[in-house]
Design a protein around this motif. Sequence first.
Motif, short mmCIF file in Angstrom:
data_model
loop_
_atom_site.label_atom_id
_atom_site.label_comp_id
_atom_site.label_asym_id
_atom_site.label_seq_id
_atom_site.Cartn_x
_atom_site.Cartn_y
_atom_site.Cartn_z
N LEU A 20 -86.05 39.88 24.63
CA LEU A 20 -85.14 39.50 23.74
C LEU A 20 -85.54 39.61 22.33
O LEU A 20 -86.75 39.91 22.14
CB LEU A 20 -85.11 37.87 24.13
N ASP A 21 -84.44 39.42 21.50
CA ASP A 21 -85.00 39.61 20.07
C ASP A 21 -85.41 38.32 19.54
O ASP A 21 -84.89 37.33 19.49
CB ASP A 21 -83.80 39.88 19.18
N ARG A 22 -87.06 38.37 19.41
CA ARG A 22 -87.63 37.16 18.97
C ARG A 22 -87.30 36.65 17.50
O ARG A 22 -87.17 35.38 17.58
CB ARG A 22 -89.06 37.53 18.90
N ASP A 23 -86.98 37.70 16.65
CA ASP A 23 -86.47 36.96 15.33
C ASP A 23 -85.17 36.25 15.44
O ASP A 23 -85.05 35.17 14.69
CB ASP A 23 -86.35 38.09 14.40
N VAL A 24 -83.98 36.76 16.15
CA VAL A 24 -82.80 36.22 16.16
C VAL A 24 -83.26 34.45 16.68
O VAL A 24 -82.66 33.76 16.36
CB VAL A 24 -82.03 36.83 16.95
N LEU A 25 -83.88 34.84 17.94
CA LEU A 25 -84.11 33.38 18.56
C LEU A 25 -84.97 32.37 17.86
O LEU A 25 -84.81 31.31 17.83
CB LEU A 25 -84.95 33.81 19.90
N ARG A 27 -84.74 32.02 14.52
CA ARG A 27 -83.89 31.50 13.68
C ARG A 27 -83.10 30.32 14.20
O ARG A 27 -82.85 29.27 13.65
CB ARG A 27 -83.09 32.59 13.16
N ILE A 28 -82.64 30.86 15.46
CA ILE A 28 -81.67 29.63 16.27
C ILE A 28 -82.73 28.63 16.59
O ILE A 28 -82.23 27.44 16.21
CB ILE A 28 -81.08 30.35 17.33
N ARG A 31 -83.14 26.24 13.64
CA ARG A 31 -82.24 25.39 13.38
C ARG A 31 -81.83 24.33 14.31
O ARG A 31 -81.43 23.20 13.69
CB ARG A 31 -80.68 26.39 13.31
#
Length: 86
Positions: A20-25, A27-28, A31
């Motif tokens: 999975l995309d660690r950077d996207v996750l 950020r989520i 938040r």
Amino acid sequence: MSIDEGRRILGENAIECFRLDRDVLARIAERIGPRPDELLGEHAVRPELVDHFDARGGFRKPPLLFDDGAIDRHLADDISALMSTQ
């Protein structure tokens, strides 16, 4: 448990396993939380919440009894049926 071990359980293992995309996750997760330090460590848990969890999880149900002889009989029937088709 250490923060590192907690992070692995809370998501790092899945990120690696499923690529999975660690950077996207990240950020989520930043938040919406929760942060590992909010979950890990010593926390008081209200007994009624544990009781509710136990009730919903079925931990109070009596153990299921099964007839292991029935399993053997079904297996024998299946093997017999397979052998008769050859």
